[in-house]
Scaffold this active site. Sequence first.
Site, PDB file in Angstrom:
ATOM      1  N   ASP A 161      32.161  45.854  45.345  1.00 41.63           N
ATOM      2  CA  ASP A 161      32.830  46.388  44.321  1.00 41.63           C
ATOM      3  C   ASP A 161      32.007  46.221  43.040  1.00 41.63           C
ATOM      4  O   ASP A 161      31.715  45.164  42.825  1.00 41.63           O
ATOM      5  CB  ASP A 161      34.224  45.995  44.271  1.00 41.63           C
ATOM      6  CG  ASP A 161      35.050  46.633  43.354  1.00 41.63           C
ATOM      7  OD1 ASP A 161      34.467  47.292  42.489  1.00 41.63           O
ATOM      8  OD2 ASP A 161      36.492  46.580  43.208  1.00 41.63           O
ATOM      9  N   GLY A 209      37.439  43.735  43.482  1.00 41.63           N
ATOM     10  CA  GLY A 209      38.310  43.770  42.061  1.00 41.63           C
ATOM     11  C   GLY A 209      37.430  43.543  40.842  1.00 41.63           C
ATOM     12  O   GLY A 209      36.200  43.535  40.826  1.00 41.63           O
ATOM     13  N   ARG A 260      32.309  40.742  45.568  1.00 40.01           N
ATOM     14  CA  ARG A 260      33.545  40.487  45.603  1.00 40.01           C
ATOM     15  C   ARG A 260      34.449  41.528  45.030  1.00 40.01           C
ATOM     16  O   ARG A 260      33.949  42.443  44.317  1.00 40.01           O
ATOM     17  CB  ARG A 260      34.041  39.116  44.662  1.00 40.01           C
ATOM     18  CG  ARG A 260      33.610  38.143  45.032  1.00 40.01           C
ATOM     19  CD  ARG A 260      33.747  37.083  44.122  1.00 40.01           C
ATOM     20  NE  ARG A 260      33.038  35.682  44.064  1.00 40.01           N
ATOM     21  CZ  ARG A 260      33.275  34.784  43.483  1.00 40.01           C
ATOM     22  NH1 ARG A 260      33.807  34.684  42.246  1.00 40.01           N
ATOM     23  NH2 ARG A 260      32.348  33.443  43.796  1.00 40.01           N
ATOM     24  N   SER A 280      36.892  39.099  40.393  1.00 40.59           N
ATOM     25  CA  SER A 280      35.446  39.118  40.962  1.00 40.59           C
ATOM     26  C   SER A 280      34.466  38.231  40.052  1.00 40.59           C
ATOM     27  O   SER A 280      33.248  37.752  40.499  1.00 40.59           O
ATOM     28  CB  SER A 280      34.752  40.555  41.026  1.00 40.59           C
ATOM     29  OG  SER A 280      34.556  41.301  40.001  1.00 40.59           O
ATOM     30  N   THR A 298      32.731  47.387  40.117  1.00 39.51           N
ATOM     31  CA  THR A 298      33.377  47.085  38.745  1.00 39.51           C
ATOM     32  C   THR A 298      33.227  46.507  37.842  1.00 39.51           C
ATOM     33  O   THR A 298      33.073  46.833  36.460  1.00 39.51           O
ATOM     34  CB  THR A 298      35.281  47.148  39.362  1.00 39.51           C
ATOM     35  OG1 THR A 298      35.311  48.348  40.181  1.00 39.51           O
ATOM     36  CG2 THR A 298      36.088  47.442  38.009  1.00 39.51           C
ATOM     37  N   ALA A 299      33.001  45.153  37.936  1.00 38.79           N
ATOM     38  CA  ALA A 299      32.983  44.330  36.966  1.00 38.79           C
ATOM     39  C   ALA A 299      31.456  43.936  36.738  1.00 38.79           C
ATOM     40  O   ALA A 299      31.263  42.973  36.017  1.00 38.79           O
ATOM     41  CB  ALA A 299      33.694  42.948  37.346  1.00 38.79           C
ATOM     42  N   ALA A 300      30.641  44.612  37.244  1.00 39.82           N
ATOM     43  CA  ALA A 300      29.132  44.187  37.338  1.00 39.82           C
ATOM     44  C   ALA A 300      28.543  44.295  35.606  1.00 39.82           C
ATOM     45  O   ALA A 300      28.158  43.214  35.309  1.00 39.82           O
ATOM     46  CB  ALA A 300      28.381  45.168  37.967  1.00 39.82           C
ATOM     47  N   GLY A 301      28.889  45.133  34.805  1.00 33.57           N
ATOM     48  CA  GLY A 301      28.126  45.305  33.519  1.00 33.57           C
ATOM     49  C   GLY A 301      28.968  44.171  32.764  1.00 33.57           C
ATOM     50  O   GLY A 301      27.980  43.642  31.659  1.00 33.57           O
ATOM     51  N   ASP A 302      30.292  44.095  32.755  1.00 37.44           N
ATOM     52  CA  ASP A 302      31.124  43.296  31.883  1.00 37.44           C
ATOM     53  C   ASP A 302      30.605  41.791  32.096  1.00 37.44           C
ATOM     54  O   ASP A 302      30.277  41.107  31.264  1.00 37.44           O
ATOM     55  CB  ASP A 302      32.493  43.344  32.017  1.00 37.44           C
ATOM     56  CG  ASP A 302      33.009  44.721  31.646  1.00 37.44           C
ATOM     57  OD1 ASP A 302      32.630  45.135  30.794  1.00 37.44           O
ATOM     58  OD2 ASP A 302      34.046  45.282  32.318  1.00 37.44           O
TER      59      ASP A 302
END
Length: 93
Positions: free
Chosen positions: A12, A53, A51, A57, A14-18
Amino acid sequence: YRQGIFKVKAVDTTAAGDTFTGYFISSIIDGLPVQDGLELAAKASAIAVSRPGATASIPLRSEVVKEKSNGNIEIKVKMSLTNGYLLCIIDKV
């Protein structure tokens, strides 16, 4: 500066950039050299995409420091400073 990739199996993104941005900025605030901050941030992002989420994650710093990333998905990080904003783009290669 250039930072290589860490190969992981992406679950996932989703949170890669943050995750990348948070780890990079915190490393600069902590006084780490830019290259070390880029490596830490790239490794943290690689762990995060392995991971599910978003918030769940994001790895703890202790996980990032001891993690040996492996798998079969390559991640490419592009960073640029535009109009005073740090832009991070994380893509599968």
